[in-house]
Design a protein around this motif. Sequence first.
Motif, PDB file in Angstrom:
ATOM      1  N   ILE A 219     -22.590  34.164  24.678  1.00  0.00           N
ATOM      2  CA  ILE A 219     -23.641  33.231  24.247  1.00  0.00           C
ATOM      3  C   ILE A 219     -23.169  32.429  23.036  1.00  0.00           C
ATOM      4  O   ILE A 219     -23.335  31.205  22.973  1.00  0.00           O
ATOM      5  CB  ILE A 219     -24.931  34.001  23.914  1.00  0.00           C
ATOM      6  CG1 ILE A 219     -25.506  34.650  25.183  1.00  0.00           C
ATOM      7  CG2 ILE A 219     -25.967  33.079  23.276  1.00  0.00           C
ATOM      8  CD1 ILE A 219     -26.688  35.557  24.934  1.00  0.00           C
ATOM      9  N   ILE A 220     -22.590  33.127  22.064  1.00  0.00           N
ATOM     10  CA  ILE A 220     -22.104  32.464  20.849  1.00  0.00           C
ATOM     11  C   ILE A 220     -21.010  31.455  21.187  1.00  0.00           C
ATOM     12  O   ILE A 220     -20.989  30.332  20.672  1.00  0.00           O
ATOM     13  CB  ILE A 220     -21.581  33.509  19.842  1.00  0.00           C
ATOM     14  CG1 ILE A 220     -22.752  34.335  19.284  1.00  0.00           C
ATOM     15  CG2 ILE A 220     -20.812  32.846  18.704  1.00  0.00           C
ATOM     16  CD1 ILE A 220     -22.316  35.507  18.423  1.00  0.00           C
ATOM     17  N   SER A 221     -20.094  31.837  22.071  1.00  0.00           N
ATOM     18  CA  SER A 221     -18.977  30.960  22.430  1.00  0.00           C
ATOM     19  C   SER A 221     -19.462  29.685  23.109  1.00  0.00           C
ATOM     20  O   SER A 221     -18.984  28.579  22.810  1.00  0.00           O
ATOM     21  CB  SER A 221     -17.994  31.696  23.339  1.00  0.00           C
ATOM     22  OG  SER A 221     -17.418  32.794  22.680  1.00  0.00           O
ATOM     23  N   LYS A 222     -20.410  29.809  24.032  1.00  0.00           N
ATOM     24  CA  LYS A 222     -20.948  28.635  24.719  1.00  0.00           C
ATOM     25  C   LYS A 222     -21.610  27.697  23.711  1.00  0.00           C
ATOM     26  O   LYS A 222     -21.423  26.470  23.764  1.00  0.00           O
ATOM     27  CB  LYS A 222     -21.956  29.053  25.782  1.00  0.00           C
ATOM     28  CG  LYS A 222     -21.334  29.699  27.006  1.00  0.00           C
ATOM     29  CD  LYS A 222     -22.412  30.079  28.003  1.00  0.00           C
ATOM     30  CE  LYS A 222     -21.826  30.738  29.228  1.00  0.00           C
ATOM     31  NZ  LYS A 222     -22.877  31.151  30.185  1.00  0.00           N
ATOM     32  N   ASP A 227     -21.567  22.811  20.361  1.00  0.00           N
ATOM     33  CA  ASP A 227     -21.925  22.341  19.026  1.00  0.00           C
ATOM     34  C   ASP A 227     -20.772  21.583  18.379  1.00  0.00           C
ATOM     35  O   ASP A 227     -20.992  20.579  17.691  1.00  0.00           O
ATOM     36  CB  ASP A 227     -22.334  23.524  18.147  1.00  0.00           C
ATOM     37  CG  ASP A 227     -23.007  23.085  16.871  1.00  0.00           C
ATOM     38  OD1 ASP A 227     -24.090  22.484  16.946  1.00  0.00           O
ATOM     39  OD2 ASP A 227     -22.450  23.336  15.785  1.00  0.00           O
ATOM     40  N   GLN A 228     -19.547  22.036  18.605  1.00  0.00           N
ATOM     41  CA  GLN A 228     -18.398  21.397  17.996  1.00  0.00           C
ATOM     42  C   GLN A 228     -18.156  19.991  18.540  1.00  0.00           C
ATOM     43  O   GLN A 228     -17.526  19.159  17.887  1.00  0.00           O
ATOM     44  CB  GLN A 228     -17.146  22.253  18.191  1.00  0.00           C
ATOM     45  CG  GLN A 228     -17.155  23.544  17.395  1.00  0.00           C
ATOM     46  CD  GLN A 228     -17.169  23.288  15.899  1.00  0.00           C
ATOM     47  OE1 GLN A 228     -16.189  22.850  15.323  1.00  0.00           O
ATOM     48  NE2 GLN A 228     -18.297  23.572  15.260  1.00  0.00           N
ATOM     49  N   LEU A 230     -20.364  17.775  18.800  1.00  0.00           N
ATOM     50  CA  LEU A 230     -21.170  16.873  17.981  1.00  0.00           C
ATOM     51  C   LEU A 230     -20.593  16.692  16.585  1.00  0.00           C
ATOM     52  O   LEU A 230     -20.925  15.737  15.892  1.00  0.00           O
ATOM     53  CB  LEU A 230     -22.604  17.409  17.863  1.00  0.00           C
ATOM     54  CG  LEU A 230     -23.424  17.458  19.154  1.00  0.00           C
ATOM     55  CD1 LEU A 230     -24.753  18.163  18.913  1.00  0.00           C
ATOM     56  CD2 LEU A 230     -23.657  16.048  19.687  1.00  0.00           C
ATOM     57  N   GLY A 231     -19.740  17.618  16.160  1.00  0.00           N
ATOM     58  CA  GLY A 231     -19.186  17.574  14.813  1.00  0.00           C
ATOM     59  C   GLY A 231     -19.482  18.862  14.068  1.00  0.00           C
ATOM     60  O   GLY A 231     -20.126  19.765  14.593  1.00  0.00           O
ATOM     61  N   VAL A 232     -19.009  18.930  12.820  1.00  0.00           N
ATOM     62  CA  VAL A 232     -19.269  20.106  11.987  1.00  0.00           C
ATOM     63  C   VAL A 232     -20.681  19.990  11.406  1.00  0.00           C
ATOM     64  O   VAL A 232     -21.082  18.928  10.932  1.00  0.00           O
ATOM     65  CB  VAL A 232     -18.229  20.207  10.850  1.00  0.00           C
ATOM     66  CG1 VAL A 232     -18.531  21.409   9.963  1.00  0.00           C
ATOM     67  CG2 VAL A 232     -16.829  20.309  11.440  1.00  0.00           C
ATOM     68  N   GLN A 233     -21.401  21.097  11.443  1.00  0.00           N
ATOM     69  CA  GLN A 233     -22.811  21.073  11.093  1.00  0.00           C
ATOM     70  C   GLN A 233     -23.048  21.507   9.638  1.00  0.00           C
ATOM     71  O   GLN A 233     -22.456  22.467   9.169  1.00  0.00           O
ATOM     72  CB  GLN A 233     -23.566  21.995  12.050  1.00  0.00           C
ATOM     73  CG  GLN A 233     -25.057  21.775  12.060  1.00  0.00           C
ATOM     74  CD  GLN A 233     -25.732  22.576  13.156  1.00  0.00           C
ATOM     75  OE1 GLN A 233     -26.904  22.891  13.057  1.00  0.00           O
ATOM     76  NE2 GLN A 233     -25.012  22.907  14.200  1.00  0.00           N
ATOM     77  N   TYR A 234     -23.944  20.786   8.966  1.00  0.00           N
ATOM     78  CA  TYR A 234     -24.329  21.099   7.589  1.00  0.00           C
ATOM     79  C   TYR A 234     -25.847  20.999   7.454  1.00  0.00           C
ATOM     80  O   TYR A 234     -26.489  20.251   8.199  1.00  0.00           O
ATOM     81  CB  TYR A 234     -23.686  20.121   6.594  1.00  0.00           C
ATOM     82  CG  TYR A 234     -22.180  20.103   6.621  1.00  0.00           C
ATOM     83  CD1 TYR A 234     -21.442  20.939   5.782  1.00  0.00           C
ATOM     84  CD2 TYR A 234     -21.490  19.262   7.486  1.00  0.00           C
ATOM     85  CE1 TYR A 234     -20.053  20.922   5.807  1.00  0.00           C
ATOM     86  CE2 TYR A 234     -20.105  19.246   7.519  1.00  0.00           C
ATOM     87  CZ  TYR A 234     -19.389  20.073   6.676  1.00  0.00           C
ATOM     88  OH  TYR A 234     -18.016  20.065   6.709  1.00  0.00           O
ATOM     89  N   LYS A 235     -26.356  21.737   6.494  1.00  0.00           N
ATOM     90  CA  LYS A 235     -27.777  21.632   6.154  1.00  0.00           C
ATOM     91  C   LYS A 235     -27.879  20.959   4.789  1.00  0.00           C
ATOM     92  O   LYS A 235     -27.200  21.358   3.838  1.00  0.00           O
ATOM     93  CB  LYS A 235     -28.433  23.015   6.088  1.00  0.00           C
ATOM     94  CG  LYS A 235     -29.919  22.991   5.705  1.00  0.00           C
ATOM     95  CD  LYS A 235     -30.448  24.416   5.599  1.00  0.00           C
ATOM     96  CE  LYS A 235     -31.910  24.437   5.150  1.00  0.00           C
ATOM     97  NZ  LYS A 235     -32.814  23.951   6.201  1.00  0.00           N
ATOM     98  N   ASN A 265     -22.253  11.513  12.572  1.00  0.00           N
ATOM     99  CA  ASN A 265     -22.371  11.542  14.032  1.00  0.00           C
ATOM    100  C   ASN A 265     -23.810  11.679  14.481  1.00  0.00           C
ATOM    101  O   ASN A 265     -24.264  11.038  15.435  1.00  0.00           O
ATOM    102  CB  ASN A 265     -21.561  12.706  14.611  1.00  0.00           C
ATOM    103  CG  ASN A 265     -20.070  12.458  14.533  1.00  0.00           C
ATOM    104  OD1 ASN A 265     -19.628  11.413  14.077  1.00  0.00           O
ATOM    105  ND2 ASN A 265     -19.296  13.445  14.975  1.00  0.00           N
ATOM    106  N   LYS A 266     -24.530  12.577  13.800  1.00  0.00           N
ATOM    107  CA  LYS A 266     -25.925  12.823  14.151  1.00  0.00           C
ATOM    108  C   LYS A 266     -26.646  13.388  12.936  1.00  0.00           C
ATOM    109  O   LYS A 266     -26.079  14.186  12.188  1.00  0.00           O
ATOM    110  CB  LYS A 266     -26.022  13.821  15.321  1.00  0.00           C
ATOM    111  CG  LYS A 266     -27.439  14.131  15.770  1.00  0.00           C
ATOM    112  CD  LYS A 266     -27.431  15.112  16.948  1.00  0.00           C
ATOM    113  CE  LYS A 266     -28.849  15.459  17.372  1.00  0.00           C
ATOM    114  NZ  LYS A 266     -28.864  16.419  18.509  1.00  0.00           N
ATOM    115  N   VAL A 267     -27.883  12.959  12.730  1.00  0.00           N
ATOM    116  CA  VAL A 267     -28.718  13.494  11.661  1.00  0.00           C
ATOM    117  C   VAL A 267     -30.078  13.846  12.264  1.00  0.00           C
ATOM    118  O   VAL A 267     -30.730  12.996  12.872  1.00  0.00           O
ATOM    119  CB  VAL A 267     -28.902  12.490  10.508  1.00  0.00           C
ATOM    120  CG1 VAL A 267     -29.894  13.045   9.476  1.00  0.00           C
ATOM    121  CG2 VAL A 267     -27.574  12.183   9.842  1.00  0.00           C
TER     122      VAL A 267
END
Length: 323
Positions: A219-222, A227-228, A230-235, A265-267
């Motif tokens: 599940i984590i791998s999928k 997710d990658q 879309l780019g690296v994710q930040y909060k 890339n996305k917000v």
Amino acid sequence: MMYPKFLFCSLVAMVLGACSSTQPASNADATRSKAYDKYDQLNPDRASATQFKSEYSNQKQVQDASSTNFPRPVIMVQPNDGTSGLTSIQLTQSNPYTRATLDGINEYLTKKSYDVKYLEGSSDVDNIIKMQNDIAGTDEDLAYLASLALNADIYIKFSGYADKNGFIIVDLNAYESSTARLLGTKSGTVDSQGRLSPNDIKANFQTAAKKAMSGLEEIISKYWIEDQKLGVQYKAVINLKGDYSDSQLEDLQEAISQNLKAVFNKVKVNTMTDKTVDLQIYADPQKFEDVQDVYSAIRNTLKPLAETKKINITKKLIIMNVQ
């Protein structure tokens, strides 16, 4: 029904991993895909080949995410404190079965070469409490904040139970650190078969945890692969300081959201109040090497709108003021 010789050879190669003639590794997936399609056309009962194709695709995704060339998520693991009144550190230190379960999960992850973060003994505990107050008050999930403070991409919470006969179940929940979104849940069970010594029970908690982790890793791998893309994710938590009219506040909130969408890339807006704008940012790793680059881009984008001030930055979290 008779099948063409090349098709039979391809199908045997799928199961046995060999054929009388060899082919370059780079063409293996294309040949395998053609074999599935041909089989589906010839076989009136198509379920078996289609199902096998789907299962192979799932397995390949996990293998791709586990390869040395694919960036792995950083993972933090801690017990689900629930209503015990104890912190996760206290639970781990006071309950040998909690410790055994934690050790089983961490052993599984480290053997797979994941970077595992430990909350126990971390010097960041005080920082986590401060972040708890900065973000959302005392009702915020501590595990979520701990994963951000320890620079984890994903955190796993676990719980376990053993009945009087030694039947053990371990439940694992995986969450995305930047949003605390639940990614998936898996359980592992072990029947102690009458072996009820403390050492046997601890060993079986570890085994149950590893069994659950095997399913959760898929599940984590999928999630990580998708997710990658879309780019690296930040909060990013942007605190709005100062006095604004309702109209000015809406203009500022809209300007923050729209201007940042033009940079990254996305917000995605998680929450927006009269005091805070909570954002999920996907940044192109080719343009933004780390969180400092992301913060600088946010700051430079918002400079024409208002003054900015950095409050707290970790690998996955940016807390800042705008006034």
